[in-house]
Design a protein around this motif. Structure first.
Motif, mmCIF file in Angstrom:
data_model
loop_
_atom_site.group_PDB
_atom_site.id
_atom_site.type_symbol
_atom_site.label_atom_id
_atom_site.label_comp_id
_atom_site.label_asym_id
_atom_site.label_seq_id
_atom_site.Cartn_x
_atom_site.Cartn_y
_atom_site.Cartn_z
ATOM 1 N N HIS A 185 0.801 -1.233 0.000
ATOM 2 C CA HIS A 185 0.000 0.000 0.000
ATOM 3 C C HIS A 185 0.830 1.277 0.000
ATOM 4 N N GLU A 199 2.320 8.514 -1.937
ATOM 5 C CA GLU A 199 1.220 8.460 -2.898
ATOM 6 C C GLU A 199 1.566 9.385 -4.047
ATOM 7 N N THR A 218 -7.125 18.531 -2.642
ATOM 8 C CA THR A 218 -7.802 17.261 -2.379
ATOM 9 C C THR A 218 -7.300 16.625 -1.089
ATOM 10 N N PRO A 236 -7.745 8.934 3.039
ATOM 11 C CA PRO A 236 -9.067 8.891 3.660
ATOM 12 C C PRO A 236 -9.006 9.463 5.078
ATOM 13 N N LYS A 276 -11.323 12.358 8.081
ATOM 14 C CA LYS A 276 -12.499 13.111 8.499
ATOM 15 C C LYS A 276 -12.153 14.598 8.503
ATOM 16 N N ALA A 327 -6.501 12.100 9.774
ATOM 17 C CA ALA A 327 -6.240 10.813 9.137
ATOM 18 C C ALA A 327 -5.202 10.078 9.971
ATOM 19 N N THR A 382 -16.754 12.469 6.462
ATOM 20 C CA THR A 382 -15.605 11.646 6.094
ATOM 21 C C THR A 382 -15.320 11.857 4.611
ATOM 22 N N VAL A 383 -14.057 11.751 4.251
ATOM 23 C CA VAL A 383 -13.640 11.941 2.865
ATOM 24 C C VAL A 383 -12.758 10.774 2.437
ATOM 25 N N GLU A 384 -12.839 10.460 1.169
ATOM 26 C CA GLU A 384 -11.994 9.422 0.578
ATOM 27 C C GLU A 384 -10.681 10.047 0.114
ATOM 28 N N ASN A 385 -9.742 9.197 -0.224
ATOM 29 C CA ASN A 385 -8.478 9.632 -0.798
ATOM 30 C C ASN A 385 -8.763 10.433 -2.079
ATOM 31 N N ASN A 386 -8.114 11.576 -2.236
ATOM 32 C CA ASN A 386 -8.253 12.459 -3.396
ATOM 33 C C ASN A 386 -9.638 13.097 -3.529
ATOM 34 N N ALA A 387 -10.425 13.120 -2.465
ATOM 35 C CA ALA A 387 -11.725 13.782 -2.502
ATOM 36 C C ALA A 387 -11.516 15.286 -2.672
#
Length: 169
Positions: free
Chosen positions: A44, A61, A104, A108, A110, A133, A158-163
């Motif tokens: 990962h 990343e 962004t 992931p 909050k 995170a 909550t937000v995802e990766n690259n949101a």
């Protein structure tokens, strides 16, 4: 191989030389200072490293020429270019952020605090949103001076990766 890195908010790129020594060993020279690095890639995007005898765990990343690095609970973003890429950029554009910029989520998490609202004038490096995170709060900063034109982040969500979080023009 020589690279040039520029951390978000920095004015000038820093030269970085990376030389493979065999196996998982490297010689890394950053702005004239040399380090011996033993690196082991884990899953990962995580890497376990020994840098001059000090142990580090880092998560990487990549997104185009930009690399996000989570090290010791702090997320940093770097623009990375090799010498060829840097010469190409010099012929077409400055090594700076221009135009509409989308901020962004680096991973992931909050949204714990929104520091701006639509219409606010912001300076380069000014905090825009705080995202929690991996039990750490990360203040995401403006990549340029400008105006907040769109705000997607809402406190407590909550937000995802690259949101998408904020657009600065």
């Amino acid at each position: 191989m020589r690279y040039f890195t520029k951390q978000q908010g920095q004015k000038e790129a820093v030269p970085v030389d990376l030389e493979a020594l065999g196996g998982d060993r490297y010689k890394l020279t950053v702005n004239g200072v040399t380090y011996q690095v033993d690196a082991l890639a884990l899953e990962h995007g995580t890497m376990s490293m020994l840098v001059d005898g000090q142990s580090y765990s880092a998560e990487f990343e990549e997104s185009g020429d930009e690399v996000g690095v989570l090290l010791r609970g702090q997320v940093s973003r770097f623009d990375v270019a090799d010498e060829r890429r840097l010469r190409l950029r010099a012929g077409t554009a400055a090594f700076s952020v221009e135009g509409k910029q989308l901020v962004t989520a680096p991973m992931p998490g909050k949204v714990v605090k929104v520091l701006v609202k639509v219409g606010d004038e912001v300076k380069e490096g000014q905090g825009l949103v705080v995202v929690e995170a991996m039990k750490m709060e990360n203040e995401l900063k403006s990549p340029k001076a400008g105006k907040v034109t769109e705000l997607f982040a809402k406190e407590g969500t909550t937000v995802e990766n690259n949101a998408k979080l904020v657009i600065v023009e």
